[in-house]
Design a protein around this motif. Structure first.
Motif, PDB file in Angstrom:
ATOM      1  N   GLN A  49       0.806  -1.210   0.000  1.00 24.27           N
ATOM      2  CA  GLN A  49       0.000   0.000   0.000  1.00 24.27           C
ATOM      3  C   GLN A  49       0.845   1.270   0.000  1.00 24.27           C
ATOM      4  O   GLN A  49       0.401   2.319  -0.459  1.00 24.27           O
ATOM      5  CB  GLN A  49      -0.927   0.011   1.220  1.00 24.27           C
ATOM      6  CG  GLN A  49      -2.011  -1.033   1.166  1.00 24.27           C
ATOM      7  CD  GLN A  49      -2.968  -0.813   0.012  1.00 24.27           C
ATOM      8  OE1 GLN A  49      -3.563   0.249  -0.128  1.00 24.27           O
ATOM      9  NE2 GLN A  49      -3.098  -1.813  -0.841  1.00 24.27           N
ATOM     10  N   GLY A  50       2.059   1.167   0.532  1.00 25.40           N
ATOM     11  CA  GLY A  50       2.897   2.362   0.583  1.00 25.40           C
ATOM     12  C   GLY A  50       4.340   2.033   0.915  1.00 25.40           C
ATOM     13  O   GLY A  50       4.632   1.006   1.537  1.00 25.40           O
ATOM     14  N   LYS A  51       5.262   2.898   0.451  1.00 23.34           N
ATOM     15  CA  LYS A  51       6.689   2.798   0.772  1.00 23.34           C
ATOM     16  C   LYS A  51       7.170   4.204   1.130  1.00 23.34           C
ATOM     17  O   LYS A  51       7.112   5.114   0.303  1.00 23.34           O
ATOM     18  CB  LYS A  51       7.480   2.261  -0.414  1.00 23.34           C
ATOM     19  CG  LYS A  51       7.163   0.829  -0.796  1.00 23.34           C
ATOM     20  CD  LYS A  51       8.002   0.361  -1.981  1.00 23.34           C
ATOM     21  CE  LYS A  51       9.442   0.146  -1.595  1.00 23.34           C
ATOM     22  NZ  LYS A  51      10.232  -0.469  -2.695  1.00 23.34           N
TER      23      LYS A  51
ATOM     24  N   GLN B 263      15.890   3.734   7.048  1.00 20.57           N
ATOM     25  CA  GLN B 263      14.983   2.610   6.838  1.00 20.57           C
ATOM     26  C   GLN B 263      13.874   2.997   5.872  1.00 20.57           C
ATOM     27  O   GLN B 263      13.702   4.167   5.531  1.00 20.57           O
ATOM     28  CB  GLN B 263      14.371   2.141   8.151  1.00 20.57           C
ATOM     29  CG  GLN B 263      13.400   3.140   8.770  1.00 20.57           C
ATOM     30  CD  GLN B 263      12.811   2.667  10.084  1.00 20.57           C
ATOM     31  OE1 GLN B 263      13.417   1.902  10.806  1.00 20.57           O
ATOM     32  NE2 GLN B 263      11.624   3.136  10.390  1.00 20.57           N
ATOM     33  N   CYS B 264      13.142   1.979   5.442  1.00 21.21           N
ATOM     34  CA  CYS B 264      11.975   2.198   4.596  1.00 21.21           C
ATOM     35  C   CYS B 264      10.778   1.573   5.301  1.00 21.21           C
ATOM     36  O   CYS B 264      10.806   0.390   5.653  1.00 21.21           O
ATOM     37  CB  CYS B 264      12.173   1.555   3.225  1.00 21.21           C
ATOM     38  SG  CYS B 264      10.748   1.647   2.126  1.00 21.21           S
ATOM     39  N   THR B 265       9.742   2.365   5.540  1.00 21.19           N
ATOM     40  CA  THR B 265       8.530   1.836   6.151  1.00 21.19           C
ATOM     41  C   THR B 265       7.573   1.430   5.033  1.00 21.19           C
ATOM     42  O   THR B 265       7.209   2.256   4.191  1.00 21.19           O
ATOM     43  CB  THR B 265       7.858   2.870   7.063  1.00 21.19           C
ATOM     44  OG1 THR B 265       8.784   3.257   8.090  1.00 21.19           O
ATOM     45  CG2 THR B 265       6.608   2.286   7.704  1.00 21.19           C
TER      46      THR B 265
ATOM     47  N   VAL C 190       6.370  -6.517  12.791  1.00 21.23           N
ATOM     48  CA  VAL C 190       5.209  -5.648  12.614  1.00 21.23           C
ATOM     49  C   VAL C 190       5.400  -4.365  13.429  1.00 21.23           C
ATOM     50  O   VAL C 190       5.697  -4.407  14.615  1.00 21.23           O
ATOM     51  CB  VAL C 190       3.918  -6.359  13.064  1.00 21.23           C
ATOM     52  CG1 VAL C 190       2.719  -5.418  12.979  1.00 21.23           C
ATOM     53  CG2 VAL C 190       3.686  -7.614  12.221  1.00 21.23           C
ATOM     54  N   VAL C 191       5.219  -3.215  12.776  1.00 21.07           N
ATOM     55  CA  VAL C 191       5.346  -1.922  13.451  1.00 21.07           C
ATOM     56  C   VAL C 191       3.970  -1.421  13.880  1.00 21.07           C
ATOM     57  O   VAL C 191       3.690  -1.242  15.056  1.00 21.07           O
ATOM     58  CB  VAL C 191       6.039  -0.885  12.539  1.00 21.07           C
ATOM     59  CG1 VAL C 191       6.061   0.485  13.224  1.00 21.07           C
ATOM     60  CG2 VAL C 191       7.455  -1.336  12.209  1.00 21.07           C
ATOM     61  N   ASP C 192       3.110  -1.181  12.910  1.00 21.85           N
ATOM     62  CA  ASP C 192       1.740  -0.721  13.187  1.00 21.85           C
ATOM     63  C   ASP C 192       0.753  -1.747  12.663  1.00 21.85           C
ATOM     64  O   ASP C 192       1.021  -2.449  11.677  1.00 21.85           O
ATOM     65  CB  ASP C 192       1.481   0.640  12.540  1.00 21.85           C
ATOM     66  CG  ASP C 192       2.306   1.749  13.179  1.00 21.85           C
ATOM     67  OD1 ASP C 192       2.327   1.811  14.428  1.00 21.85           O
ATOM     68  OD2 ASP C 192       2.920   2.532  12.439  1.00 21.85           O
TER      69      ASP C 192
ATOM     70  N   SER D  73       2.177  -2.543   8.918  1.00 17.47           N
ATOM     71  CA  SER D  73       3.398  -1.976   8.345  1.00 17.47           C
ATOM     72  C   SER D  73       4.617  -2.613   8.984  1.00 17.47           C
ATOM     73  O   SER D  73       4.550  -3.163  10.092  1.00 17.47           O
ATOM     74  CB  SER D  73       3.438  -0.456   8.536  1.00 17.47           C
ATOM     75  OG  SER D  73       3.540  -0.128   9.918  1.00 17.47           O
ATOM     76  N   VAL D  74       5.731  -2.547   8.274  1.00 17.54           N
ATOM     77  CA  VAL D  74       7.011  -3.050   8.765  1.00 17.54           C
ATOM     78  C   VAL D  74       8.086  -2.029   8.432  1.00 17.54           C
ATOM     79  O   VAL D  74       7.928  -1.226   7.506  1.00 17.54           O
ATOM     80  CB  VAL D  74       7.377  -4.417   8.143  1.00 17.54           C
ATOM     81  CG1 VAL D  74       6.356  -5.486   8.507  1.00 17.54           C
ATOM     82  CG2 VAL D  74       7.520  -4.309   6.623  1.00 17.54           C
TER      83      VAL D  74
END
Length: 240
Positions: free
Chosen positions: A135-137, A143-145, A173-175, A182-183
């Motif tokens: 869905q997004g970068k 880093q890249c979320t 897993v972040v969120d 997200s990671v």
């Protein structure tokens, strides 16, 4: 209350030979060893055959060996120099994004875990739970979320700071929200795996942490029993 570590049986030990034992006990770590190149994908009714160029990584490969291809456990069918082929079942095509692979596309590869190997990631079975979409970068200095959309049943088995395998890559897993997570991906992972090439909208294979699956199943079994959790049930499960 005393908490006891619950041992989960990862492998069944049949009594009909070491070859079967090997196949039923295949595990991975989510630490990608190399990239391979898709040479051909032949789809047919009920399955397909995948041909990969294992340039620089084909030494020591054996027929029947289990290898995680973008996180999906496949069995080596034929070896011709650095060309390696795999059969893909209809179920695997349905549950993974392998059927969408294109000629010259790169894939992540990891050989199965051996006794005594370092476990740098987490236990990954190579049994993909479903397909997610990028869905997004969002790139930052260190880093890249990356965010992903998946079926809600998959995020139900995740927790923040828990493990997840994305195209076979062990990540944290972040969120987390229903159907979204997200990671954070470090620069090394971006350069050493296919995540560096992936774009928004691309499909990825998702395998949730097996502990989340066991906990979800255990809680569902408890909820089916009338009257909630009893002292006897807690004793039976080893919590008291």
């Amino acid at each position: 209350m005393n908490f006891r570590v619950i041992a989960v049986t990862l492998c069944r030990f049949p009594n009909h030979g070491l070859q079967n034992l090997k196949k039923e006990c295949t595990m991975f770590t989510g630490m990608i060893e190399s990239l391979a190149t898709v040479k051909n994908l032949s789809l047919r009714a009920g399955g397909g055959e995948l041909f990969l160029d294992f340039s620089g990584f084909h030494d020591g490969l054996t027929l029947g060996e289990s290898i995680a291809i973008n996180g999906a456990c496949l069995t080596v069918k034929e070896i011709s120099g650095r060309m390696v082929s795999f059969d893909i079942s209809g179920e695997t095509l349905k549950k993974t994004a392998l059927g969408k692979l294109q000629h010259a596309e790169k894939v992540n590869i990891e050989r199965s875990l051996k006794m005594g190997d370092r476990l740098g990631g987490h236990f990954v079975t190579g049994h993909v739970d479903g397909i997610g979409m990028i869905q997004g970068k969002k790139q930052s200095a260190d880093q890249c979320t990356m965010s992903f959309s998946v079926e809600k049943r998959l995020t139900d088995m995740m927790i923040e700071k828990g493990s997840v395998a994305i195209d076979g890559i062990s990540l944290t897993v972040v969120d987390l929200a229903d159907g979204l997570f997200s990671v954070a991906v470090i620069p090394y992972t971006l350069t050493a795996t296919t995540l560096g090439f992936k774009k928004v909208g691309d499909p990825v294979n998702i395998e949730t942490d097996m502990m989340g699956k066991w906990i979800k199943k255990h809680l569902a079994n408890i909820q089916e029993k009338k009257g909630g959790i009893t002292r006897e049930q807690l004793i039976e499960q080893g919590f008291l």
